[in-house]
Design an enzyme around this catalytic site. Structure first.
Site, PDB file in Angstrom:
ATOM      1  N   TYR A 288      67.658  59.183  44.311  1.00  0.00           N
ATOM      2  CA  TYR A 288      66.559  58.521  43.597  1.00  0.00           C
ATOM      3  C   TYR A 288      65.928  59.425  42.551  1.00  0.00           C
ATOM      4  CZ  TYR A 288      63.442  60.169  47.523  1.00  0.00           C
ATOM      5  OH  TYR A 288      62.759  60.866  48.480  1.00  0.00           O
ATOM      6  N   GLU A 289      65.084  58.812  41.715  1.00  0.00           N
ATOM      7  CA  GLU A 289      64.499  59.473  40.537  1.00  0.00           C
ATOM      8  C   GLU A 289      65.563  59.970  39.568  1.00  0.00           C
ATOM      9  OE1 GLU A 289      61.533  58.994  40.001  1.00  0.00           O
ATOM     10  OE2 GLU A 289      60.952  58.368  42.009  1.00  0.00           O
ATOM     11  N   GLY A 290      66.645  59.229  39.467  1.00  0.00           N
ATOM     12  CA  GLY A 290      67.757  59.612  38.606  1.00  0.00           C
ATOM     13  C   GLY A 290      68.761  60.413  39.395  1.00  0.00           C
TER      14      GLY A 290
END
Length: 589
Positions: free
Chosen positions: A441-443
């Site tokens: 997550y978050e890229g």
């Protein structure tokens, strides 16, 4: 039952001795009267009590019970509500928030150390707070004064939480194709309609309101990412005086059933003409949201460090007590049937790898925090710009390298336990599961690597990288520990960069083919510099605490001799180029 005790001695070592944070704060007017060494130590002491005594005991039970969803409502595991109420009494959500709106105004160098404790104690619990802090950052940076005055004080207080609503079922990395729409209303608000997925803390029972930051497109928006706007959408509508009104047209359609972080509610959020307010300018929402995303990327990187530290503490305690077989050189514990497993070389290899990578990551996180403080508070334009350059360059490394190596460390910690590491009650398998999401997550870490090499290195011809390696070379101009190995590593990073700059100009596939290995190469070189810095401090202060400083120097030696050589394989892999990746046609896979 696993326990967590914040590594206060090591946190202070990094903050005070390696980076002299109090000296930095003293010369920055915005921080000089806010924080000093004594204040920082008092905050860290209290944070250790909160994380170790309040949050860590809920980690296993929270994982087993998980967040529950029924009829649109989410309930957190037993004990979470009471713990969260105690947690916000300390003002922890607003630790580094803007004092003008009720935040404590503490520097980021201090906040990153608190975040490590928080993730080590319980990643699921930590996420509710982390998303709120990130949302506050975006609101403070880009929202109108009216929105700031209305929303920031209760969010810093912790009575209201925040969420980040980007992803849609068909649009993850490629946010330019989102379908959520924003229709202007006569009163200046907007009607937000659409569905978002994977929304951390999108619904929960910890706070009286949730403030969603939502990416959406206006009716006349241009196609692609240049047509995205950012909106503030409260779960409960808020009056002009800050009072809570009726429920907004926002609902939680379900929560995900996940591999880890099970006590963190990961929600499907539906917006059905919900009332929202524009943050920043129309069609410039992605840039505004990146203020929050970059904060979250560093924060999620620190999740990797925190989980690794918790796993290391458990593994060391177990290795000292578990007896199996005799040491290769003969019995060490003659009064026992076997020796503690910490005598065995392979167990030591795993423990030292965990120790070296976790402590290196802690130093790197503090360095990034230092640059964030300089970029925010410095009154010297050149220093401020230099820090901004480094923050942009180093954020993807912090997110991806911390979490890739964090997973490696938690697996090592599980392995030290042998079969017991696979059993729930020892806590090691949960740390493996919880940290795994941090690479996604978050890229995803692959996207972070592309961002680093493509946007932060190739796009500027390696200028930002040379700024960073220039700082290392300036440090190594003196007679510092492991100087020759450090300079060799820097040279390899620079020459590999030059090779990639040339190849990327000829073949567009080279950046994507090399990006992950390049990020890891960069990470190992950065850690080498920080370990040399830590070893230099340890050598100069050895007489004050021989056991502590000798351990630092021995760990630095292990890093340079056993871990830094990994860059040789990474360099060779990068220089193999992109051709091997395209040796198969798609149908041959």
């Amino acid at each position: 039952m696993p326990e967590y005790n914040a590594p206060l001695r090591d946190l202070r070592f990094v903050l005070h001795e390696v980076f002299d944070a109090p000296g930095l704060w003293a010369r920055l007017p915005a921080l000089a009267e806010t924080v000093d060494a004594a204040t920082a130590d008092a905050i860290l002491e209290e944070a250790a009590k909160v994380t170790g005594g309040l949050i860590a005991p809920l980690n296993r039970s929270g994982d087993e019970e998980g967040a529950q969803w029924a009829n649109g409502a989410v309930s957190t595991p037993r004990g979470f509500r009471q713990a969260y109420a105690t947690y916000i009494e300390g003002g922890w959500v607003g630790l580094s928030g803007n004092p003008q709106y009720g935040g404590m105004g503490m520097p980021k160098m201090l906040a990153v150390q608190f975040e490590e404790m928080l993730y080590a104690a319980g990643s699921s619990f930590a996420l509710y707070s982390a998303l709120s802090s990130g949302a506050c950052l975006a609101i403070d940076a880009h929202a109108s004064e009216t929105l700031k005055r209305t929303y920031l004080p209760p969010m810093y207080e912790g009575r209201w939480a925040g969420s980040m609503c980007l992803t849609e079922a068909h649009a993850g990395t490629d946010l330019g194709i989102i379908r959520t729409r924003a229709e202007p209303r006569a009163d200046g608000s907007y009607a937000i309609s659409g569905s978002k997925i994977f929304i951390t803390g999108g619904e929960q029972d910890l706070t009286e309101n949730i403030i969603h930051l939502v990416l959406a497109k206006l009716p006349d928006a241009p196609a692609g990412p240049k047509g995205i706007s950012l909106f503030l959408v409260p779960k409960i509508k808020v009056g002009a005086d800050g009072s809570l009104g009726e429920r907004n047209a926002v609902s939680c359609g379900s929560i995900e059933h996940k591999m880890g972080i099970k006590a963190s509610a990961t929600c499907v959020m539906n917006f059905d003409g919900a009332e929202g307010y524009l943050i920043g300018e129309e069609n410039k929402g992605l840039a505004a949201m990146f203020t929050m995303m970059n904060y979250e990327r560093l924060s999620i990187g620190i999740q990797g460090i925190g989980c690794a530290e918790a796993s290391y503490q458990n593994a060391v305690a177990y290795a000292r007590e578990r007896i199996q077989s005799r040491a290769p050189g003969g019995p060490q514990a003659r009064d026992k049937a076997a020796d503690p497993i910490i005598v065995h070389p392979d167990v030591r290899r795993m423990l030292l790898t965990m120790k070296a990578m976790t402590e290196g990551g802690r130093a790197f996180a503090s360095y990034v925090g230092q640059q964030l403080d300089l970029s925010k508070f410095s009154e010297d334009p050149a220093e401020k710009q230099a820090a901004e350059n480094l923050v942009a360059l180093l954020t993807p490394i912090a997110k991806a390298f911390f979490t890739d190596t964090g997973l490696e460390s938690t697996v090592h910690g599980q392995q030290v336990f042998g079969g017991h590491g696979y059993i729930r009650e020892w806590g090691q398998e949960q740390l493996v599961r919880d940290v795994r999401i941090a690479q996604i997550y978050e890229g995803t870490n692959g996207i972070q690597a592309l961002d680093l090499l493509g946007r932060k290195v190739v796009a500027n011809g390696g200028a930002a990288l040379r700024q960073f390696t220039g700082e290392i070379r300036a440090f190594a101009a003196a007679d510092v520990p492991h100087r020759e190995a450090l300079l060799d590593a820097v040279q390899r990073l620079e020459s590999t960069t030059d090779w990639l700059l040339q190849r990327a100009s000829e073949n567009p596939n080279e950046v994507g083919a090399a990006s992950v290995e390049f990020l890891h190469l960069f990470g190992y070189v950065a850690y080498a510099w920080l370990w040399s810095r830590m070893a230099r401090v340890a050598a100069s202060k050895r007489a004050e605490d021989e056991a502590f400083y000798d351990a630092k120097q021995a760990t630095a030696d292990f890093y340079f001799r056993r871990l830094l050589p990994r860059i040789l394989g990474l360099e060779a892999s990068i220089r193999a180029g992109s051709d091997p990746l395209f040796g198969l046609a798609a149908e041959q896979f």
